[in-house]
Design a protein around this motif. Structure first.
Motif: not given
Ligand SMILES: NC(=O)c1ccc[n+]([C@@H]2O[C@H](COP(=O)([O-])OP(=O)(O)OC[C@H]3O[C@@H](n4cnc5c(N)ncnc54)[C@H](O)[C@@H]3O)[C@@H](O)[C@H]2O)c1
Ligand SMILES: [Zn+2]
Ligand SMILES: [Zn+2]
Length: 344
Positions: A198, A200, A335
């Motif tokens: 990922s 992120d 997140a």
């Protein structure tokens, strides 16, 4: 009249039921904790989905807790009712060979709060008083509730004996991988590389201390070589739990390097580690599991002195009444590195 409390009981995989139970009364050597905040960790999700500790059901999970000491049993000294506290989840017998060495998970009588004993997704929790660590009033409960996961990475770093100027690769930038990166930074490790599929998660790990993040697995080897003048990393931490990544980790560390076995695999997974290579290159592999005793103390100290960026761990919070929703939606918010349950 007996006081009652709400407890979230996992009655079957995937199903929490809020039950009214009597508030326990502490006996000799016990402390009653009024729980204030509890993190949901990967282990809780495994229990929730019926993949781990299924024999313990029905049970109250939850082991990453912060709270206040509500009452103390007869004979307990050195703790104060009303003080903030965190709890070491690992209950050993306290006197066997392994307990004396702080290797409590090897204790033949070992139990764990929230896994093999009822845990903290309840308004009150009864624990052995010797497992209670008092915490400063000024530190938010959301931060204190991270003591247990931080203790896990503290233990791993201690076992790896990693320090100043050594290089490290952390495979996996999930919640625990992110904490590994933060601790390595504190320890003076350089350079720190981190990999995750990922982008992120990689970016979040770079934001809290990694020097370089890799989200394309095809580029990982070249990145490690480049960052270590072709040697490979002094330390590789596997923080995902895939046998194939363990095998790759062995090829990404330098001769004489160290593999920290951390991500949990199935019981039959094995390391493809050549005996002669191990001898000639002085390779080392060390497992570490959970955080206990001094690991908890050190983790609490570091958190209380603001050494960890906890912002991505403390944003997502649900009341106990919405625990089902919190578990159902937990993997959907990349997140947020953690979801916490907050007591009223
Ligand atoms: N040994 C211990 O004391 C201890 C303590 C806590 C957790 N764990 C274990 O550590 C591991 C990490 O915990 P977590 O809560 O961060 O897990 P997680 O599952 O939330 O995160 C794992 C991360 O690995 C990434 N990933 C998946 N495949 C990958 C690949 N091929 N390459 C790189 N990254 C990849 C995922 O994208 C994810 O971000 C788990 O296996 C967990 O069970 C061990
Ligand atoms: Zn945990
Ligand atoms: Zn013991």
């Amino acid at each position: 009249m007996t006081k009652t409390m709400q407890a979230a009981v996992l009655t079957a995989p995937g199903h929490f039921t809020l039950q009214t139970r009597p508030v326990p009364v502490p006996g000799p050597g016990e402390a009653l904790i009024r729980v204030t905040r509890v993190g949901i960790c990967g282990t809780d999700l495994h229990i929730f989905h019926g993949r781990y500790a299924a024999d313990s059901l029905p049970m109250v999970p939850g082991h990453e807790l912060a709270g206040r000491i509500a009452a103390l049993g007869p004979g307990v000294t050195g703790l104060e009712v009303g003080a903030k506290a965190v709890v070491d989840m690992n209950i050993g017998c306290g006197h066997c060979y392994w307990c004396r060495r702080n290797e409590i998970l090897n204790c033949p009588q070992m139990r764990q709060i929230g896994i093999t004993a009822d845990g903290a997704f309840a308004e009150y929790l009864l624990v052995p008083a010797r497992l209670v660590l008092p915490a400063p009033e000024r530190v938010p409960d959301a931060v204190l509730a991270l003591t247990e996961p931080v203790a896990c990475v503290v233990r791993a770093a201690r076992k790896a004996q990693v320090g100043l100027g050594q290089s490290a690769l952390v495979i996996g930038a999930g919640p625990v991988g992110n904490l590994h990166v933060q601790l390595l930074r504190l320890l003076g490790v350089a350079p720190i590389l981190v990999s995750d599929l990922s982008p992120d998660r990689v970016a979040m790990a770079v934001a809290v201390g990694a020097d370089r993040g890799i989200s394309n697995p095809a580029l990982l080897r070249a990145a490690v070589q480049e960052a270590t003048e072709g040697r490979g990393a002094d330390l590789v931490i596997e923080s995902v739990g895939h046998p194939a990544l363990y095998a790759e980790a062995l090829t990404l560390m330098r001769r004489g390097g160290h593999l920290a076995a951390f991500g949990l695999t199935g019981p039959d997974a094995v390391l493809p580690l050549g005996i002669l290579d191990t001898i000639l290159h002085e390779t080392s592999v060390k497992g570490s599991v959970a955080g206990m005793g001094q690991d908890m103390h050190d983790a609490l100290t570091l958190l209380c002195h603001g050494r960890f960026d906890t912002s991505a761990f403390t944003r997502a919070a649900y009341p106990l009444e919405q625990i089902q929703q919190a578990f159902d939606s937990s993997p959907d918010r990349p997140a947020d590195l953690k979801t916490q349950i907050v007591m009223a």
